[in-house]
Design a protein around this motif. Sequence first.
Motif, PDB file in Angstrom:
ATOM      1  N   GLY A 196       0.797  -1.222   0.000  1.00  0.00           N
ATOM      2  CA  GLY A 196       0.000   0.000   0.000  1.00  0.00           C
ATOM      3  C   GLY A 196       0.825   1.267   0.000  1.00  0.00           C
ATOM      4  N   SER A 197       1.935   1.289   0.745  1.00  0.00           N
ATOM      5  CA  SER A 197       2.745   2.512   0.803  1.00  0.00           C
ATOM      6  C   SER A 197       3.357   2.837  -0.552  1.00  0.00           C
ATOM      7  CB  SER A 197       3.846   2.363   1.854  1.00  0.00           C
ATOM      8  OG  SER A 197       4.685   1.256   1.561  1.00  0.00           O
ATOM      9  N   VAL A 198       3.698   1.790  -1.300  1.00  0.00           N
ATOM     10  CA  VAL A 198       4.250   2.014  -2.643  1.00  0.00           C
ATOM     11  C   VAL A 198       3.169   2.588  -3.550  1.00  0.00           C
ATOM     12  CG1 VAL A 198       5.272   0.924  -4.677  1.00  0.00           C
ATOM     13  CG2 VAL A 198       5.962   0.184  -2.387  1.00  0.00           C
ATOM     14  N   GLN A 199       1.969   2.038  -3.472  1.00  0.00           N
ATOM     15  CA  GLN A 199       0.865   2.552  -4.281  1.00  0.00           C
ATOM     16  C   GLN A 199       0.592   4.019  -3.968  1.00  0.00           C
ATOM     17  OE1 GLN A 199      -1.971  -0.573  -3.035  1.00  0.00           O
ATOM     18  NE2 GLN A 199      -2.238  -1.011  -5.225  1.00  0.00           N
ATOM     19  N   ARG A 200       0.589   4.356  -2.666  1.00  0.00           N
ATOM     20  CA  ARG A 200       0.313   5.745  -2.279  1.00  0.00           C
ATOM     21  C   ARG A 200       1.412   6.687  -2.764  1.00  0.00           C
ATOM     22  NH1 ARG A 200      -1.739   2.752   2.154  1.00  0.00           N
ATOM     23  NH2 ARG A 200       0.246   2.804   3.294  1.00  0.00           N
ATOM     24  N   ALA A 201       2.670   6.237  -2.673  1.00  0.00           N
ATOM     25  CA  ALA A 201       3.782   7.072  -3.148  1.00  0.00           C
ATOM     26  C   ALA A 201       3.682   7.302  -4.652  1.00  0.00           C
ATOM     27  CB  ALA A 201       5.114   6.406  -2.796  1.00  0.00           C
ATOM     28  N   LEU A 202       3.295   6.255  -5.395  1.00  0.00           N
ATOM     29  CA  LEU A 202       3.168   6.399  -6.846  1.00  0.00           C
ATOM     30  C   LEU A 202       2.047   7.367  -7.212  1.00  0.00           C
ATOM     31  CD1 LEU A 202       3.703   2.692  -7.972  1.00  0.00           C
ATOM     32  CD2 LEU A 202       5.275   4.612  -8.284  1.00  0.00           C
ATOM     33  N   ARG A 203       0.953   7.347  -6.450  1.00  0.00           N
ATOM     34  CA  ARG A 203      -0.137   8.292  -6.717  1.00  0.00           C
ATOM     35  C   ARG A 203       0.322   9.729  -6.479  1.00  0.00           C
ATOM     36  NH1 ARG A 203      -3.623   4.294  -4.327  1.00  0.00           N
ATOM     37  NH2 ARG A 203      -3.789   5.465  -2.371  1.00  0.00           N
ATOM     38  N   LEU A 204       1.159   9.930  -5.460  1.00  0.00           N
ATOM     39  CA  LEU A 204       1.698  11.274  -5.217  1.00  0.00           C
ATOM     40  C   LEU A 204       2.613  11.712  -6.359  1.00  0.00           C
ATOM     41  CD1 LEU A 204       2.531  11.258  -1.398  1.00  0.00           C
ATOM     42  CD2 LEU A 204       0.904  12.765  -2.564  1.00  0.00           C
ATOM     43  N   LEU A 205       3.434  10.799  -6.842  1.00  0.00           N
ATOM     44  CA  LEU A 205       4.314  11.131  -7.968  1.00  0.00           C
ATOM     45  C   LEU A 205       3.504  11.484  -9.208  1.00  0.00           C
ATOM     46  CD1 LEU A 205       7.233   8.535  -7.749  1.00  0.00           C
ATOM     47  CD2 LEU A 205       7.395  11.014  -7.471  1.00  0.00           C
ATOM     48  N   GLU A 206       2.462  10.728  -9.475  1.00  0.00           N
ATOM     49  CA  GLU A 206       1.606  11.023 -10.628  1.00  0.00           C
ATOM     50  C   GLU A 206       0.948  12.386 -10.477  1.00  0.00           C
ATOM     51  OE1 GLU A 206      -1.049   7.742 -10.619  1.00  0.00           O
ATOM     52  OE2 GLU A 206       0.328   6.386 -11.675  1.00  0.00           O
ATOM     53  N   ALA A 207       0.507  12.710  -9.255  1.00  0.00           N
ATOM     54  CA  ALA A 207      -0.110  14.015  -9.018  1.00  0.00           C
ATOM     55  C   ALA A 207       0.902  15.127  -9.242  1.00  0.00           C
ATOM     56  CB  ALA A 207      -0.681  14.081  -7.603  1.00  0.00           C
ATOM     57  N   ALA A 208       2.124  14.946  -8.727  1.00  0.00           N
ATOM     58  CA  ALA A 208       3.153  15.973  -8.900  1.00  0.00           C
ATOM     59  C   ALA A 208       3.522  16.133 -10.373  1.00  0.00           C
ATOM     60  CB  ALA A 208       4.390  15.600  -8.080  1.00  0.00           C
ATOM     61  N   ALA A 209       3.554  15.015 -11.114  1.00  0.00           N
ATOM     62  CA  ALA A 209       3.920  15.078 -12.529  1.00  0.00           C
ATOM     63  C   ALA A 209       2.889  15.822 -13.353  1.00  0.00           C
ATOM     64  CB  ALA A 209       4.101  13.667 -13.078  1.00  0.00           C
TER      65      ALA A 209
END
Length: 256
Positions: free
Chosen positions: A14-27
């Motif tokens: 789950g933590s990896v999924q959440r981090a990836l969603r943050l990266l996508e939002a920042a991108a």
Amino acid sequence: MSPVHNAGVPTLIGSVQRALRLLEAAASHGGGAPAKQLAREAGLPLPTAYHLLRTLTHEGYLRREGGVFVLGEAAARLGHGGLQQKRRSMILDSLAHFRDVVGAPVYFAVYREGEIEVVGVSDTPANPACEEWADFRATGHAHAIGQCLLGQLDEKARRDHYDRHPVEGITPYTVRDMRALEERIGSLERMQPVTERQEYALGTVCAAIPITAGDAAATMAISLPVHQESRLLAVVDRLRSEVGALLSTLSFSISI
């Protein structure tokens, strides 16, 4: 009681999924976005988002500037790696096309940062490529690829290459010294094929043509068994006639 895991369902972190969603939002924000906005877009509680943002920033995937988060160098490297893979795939597809047209193994190489680099090779079981039994970079004087690339360099660059990779015989047919090699290179006509017979590998003949691709020296080459030597010039001429249509694709490889 231990939880029961379904063997058919992958284990998700789950933590990896959440981090990836943050990266996508920042991108999605070229100029950056504050933590609260990124948390909202990623659907995360603000404390969780802060924790992940600090970690991503520490690892270089994000960078904080003036209160907003933007993609960092580590994220840029990921994107560049994907672009490199796409370019390499395009090159290999092009080489496969040429291979099928000419009926022989096809090579594409460049001279980059003082070294010969074979970017791609395409062959088939029926028409295998020449085995790299001696390092292509160190034996450029002995094969058509290297001779073609060296012929595109100025004298100073060639001398530098010879200082690092001395000219020496690796088969009974290899050019014997730098003076003889320089005489051969000096006799080459612009944009004409460079051929060699068993100078790199016994039982193999090769031909290479210079390619204009950006500012770098580049070449495409073919190899054949020595008993098919009579086909060599016809095959390389066919290759040269086919190259123009896909030359823009090949030029991508200069930046790989």
